[in-house]
Scaffold this motif. Structure first.
Motif, short mmCIF file in Angstrom:
data_model
loop_
_atom_site.label_atom_id
_atom_site.label_comp_id
_atom_site.label_asym_id
_atom_site.label_seq_id
_atom_site.Cartn_x
_atom_site.Cartn_y
_atom_site.Cartn_z
N ILE A 112 123.05 17.94 -75.14
CA ILE A 112 122.29 18.56 -76.22
C ILE A 112 121.70 17.49 -77.13
N ALA A 113 122.49 16.45 -77.43
CA ALA A 113 122.03 15.41 -78.35
C ALA A 113 120.99 14.48 -77.74
N LYS A 114 121.08 14.29 -76.42
CA LYS A 114 120.17 13.36 -75.72
C LYS A 114 120.21 11.96 -76.35
N ASP A 115 121.39 11.56 -76.81
CA ASP A 115 121.59 10.28 -77.50
C ASP A 115 121.84 9.18 -76.48
N SER A 116 120.94 8.22 -76.40
CA SER A 116 121.05 7.15 -75.41
C SER A 116 121.74 5.90 -75.95
N THR A 117 122.35 5.99 -77.14
CA THR A 117 123.00 4.82 -77.73
C THR A 117 124.49 4.74 -77.37
N ALA A 118 124.99 5.71 -76.63
CA ALA A 118 126.40 5.71 -76.24
C ALA A 118 126.73 4.51 -75.36
N GLN A 119 127.95 4.04 -75.47
CA GLN A 119 128.39 2.85 -74.73
C GLN A 119 129.41 3.16 -73.64
N PHE A 120 130.07 4.31 -73.75
CA PHE A 120 131.13 4.65 -72.80
C PHE A 120 130.94 6.07 -72.27
N LEU A 121 131.43 6.29 -71.05
CA LEU A 121 131.30 7.59 -70.40
C LEU A 121 132.67 8.04 -69.92
N GLY A 122 133.13 9.18 -70.44
CA GLY A 122 134.37 9.78 -69.98
C GLY A 122 134.08 10.80 -68.89
N MET A 123 134.85 10.77 -67.82
CA MET A 123 134.64 11.69 -66.71
C MET A 123 135.95 12.31 -66.28
N GLY A 124 135.94 13.62 -66.16
CA GLY A 124 137.12 14.35 -65.71
C GLY A 124 136.73 15.39 -64.69
N TRP A 125 137.52 15.51 -63.65
CA TRP A 125 137.29 16.47 -62.56
C TRP A 125 138.20 17.67 -62.78
N GLY A 126 137.70 18.87 -62.47
CA GLY A 126 138.56 20.03 -62.63
C GLY A 126 137.97 21.32 -62.10
N ASP A 127 138.70 22.39 -62.30
CA ASP A 127 138.28 23.71 -61.84
C ASP A 127 137.05 24.17 -62.63
N LYS A 128 136.04 24.61 -61.95
CA LYS A 128 134.79 25.01 -62.59
C LYS A 128 134.98 26.23 -63.49
N GLY A 129 135.82 27.16 -63.06
CA GLY A 129 136.08 28.36 -63.86
C GLY A 129 136.76 28.02 -65.18
N PHE A 130 137.73 27.11 -65.13
CA PHE A 130 138.39 26.68 -66.36
C PHE A 130 137.39 26.02 -67.30
N TYR A 131 136.58 25.13 -66.75
CA TYR A 131 135.62 24.39 -67.57
C TYR A 131 134.59 25.31 -68.24
N LEU A 132 134.02 26.23 -67.47
CA LEU A 132 132.86 26.98 -67.95
C LEU A 132 133.19 28.36 -68.51
N GLU A 133 134.34 28.91 -68.14
CA GLU A 133 134.64 30.29 -68.54
C GLU A 133 135.87 30.40 -69.44
N THR A 134 136.52 29.27 -69.74
CA THR A 134 137.79 29.35 -70.48
C THR A 134 137.79 28.38 -71.65
N PRO A 135 137.04 28.67 -72.71
CA PRO A 135 137.01 27.76 -73.87
C PRO A 135 138.37 27.64 -74.56
N THR A 136 139.19 28.72 -74.51
CA THR A 136 140.56 28.67 -75.04
C THR A 136 141.47 29.39 -74.04
N TRP A 137 142.79 29.16 -74.16
CA TRP A 137 143.73 29.82 -73.26
C TRP A 137 143.66 31.34 -73.39
N ALA A 138 143.27 31.83 -74.56
CA ALA A 138 143.16 33.27 -74.77
C ALA A 138 142.06 33.88 -73.91
N ASP A 139 141.11 33.02 -73.47
CA ASP A 139 139.98 33.51 -72.67
C ASP A 139 140.26 33.44 -71.17
N LEU A 140 141.43 32.95 -70.80
CA LEU A 140 141.75 32.77 -69.39
C LEU A 140 141.82 34.12 -68.66
#
Length: 225
Positions: free
Chosen positions: A80-108
């Motif tokens: 969203i920010a499109k900020d190109s001044t960042a110096q580090f990139l964090g990457m995590g692999w996981g279940d797509k449903g958890f990532y996109l459909e479960t913002p909190t445990w109550a939404d699981l």
């Protein structure tokens, strides 16, 4: 109606579930405490980090280095920010449903949990851009050699799905966690035996660093550091 058979099978089912949870937890505890030793350190050319939010482990790498410019594949414009001044990139692999459909445990949703547990769902990689990284209890610094970093790059690279032109496939979504993150399609399947933390643990193994023999949780990883 004869309730005895129903009660019997209900009790068997409940005991089986409880037994499985206890066995899984005990196995995870024991195997995560067994350390896979890291390689003898020949040089400290590249600084990476492991970072946890208390549940999930990310691998954090420099966006640009002699070995890889991640900004050519993981595009700033996909945040969203499109900020190109960042110096580090964090990457995590996981279940797509958890990532996109479960913002909190109550939404699981039960369907999301079932698919994640059984390996039936698809996966995603969540990327986060950082201008600075602060080492603390939930973020640990690791210095590795150029050769080791190349191996880590190869491991992470194969975790991204690619289109016919070899580009990483961005997931268009409104489920972003902040203005500085994005999601990408990933390879592999999430399950109780191969979780987001298992992926991160294997990432450490790929570049010759201390790791758990096996772990589904972040706790075992951070005990090594």
């Amino acid at each position: 109606m004869n309730w005895k058979p129903i009660l019997k099978y209900t009790a068997i089912t409940l005991l089986s579930v409880v037994g499985f949870v206890l066995l899984y937890s005990l196995t995870a505890y024991c195997l995560s405490r067994i350390t896979v030793d890291g390689e003898p350190q020949s040089s400290s050319d590249v600084t990476i980090y492991i970072q946890t939010n208390g549940v999930h482990t990310d691998i954090v790498v420099p966006i640009k280095s002699e070995q890889r410019d991640w900004s050519k594949n993981v595009l700033f414009k996909n945040t969203i920010a499109k900020d190109s001044t960042a110096q580090f990139l964090g990457m995590g692999w996981g279940d797509k449903g958890f990532y996109l459909e479960t913002p909190t445990w109550a939404d699981l949703k039960a369907s999301v949990a079932f698919k994640a547990a059984t390996g039936l769902s698809t996966t995603a990689i969540h990327v986060t851009y950082f201008k600075t990284i602060t080492e603390n209890e939930s973020c640990k610094k690791i210095n590795i050699s150029k050769k080791q970093y190349r191996r880590l790059i190869a491991y992470i690279d194969t975790s991204f799905q690619k289109d016919l032109n070899g580009n990483f496939i961005n997931i268009k979504t409104n489920a972003n966690y902040s203005k500085h993150d994005a999601f990408y399609e990933a390879t592999g399947n999430y399950s109780l035996l191969h979780t987001c933390n298992t992926w991160a643990n294997n990432a450490l193994k790929s570049c010759g660093q201390k790791a758990c023999l096996w772990t589904p949780f972040d706790t075992g990883i951070f005990l090594k550091y």
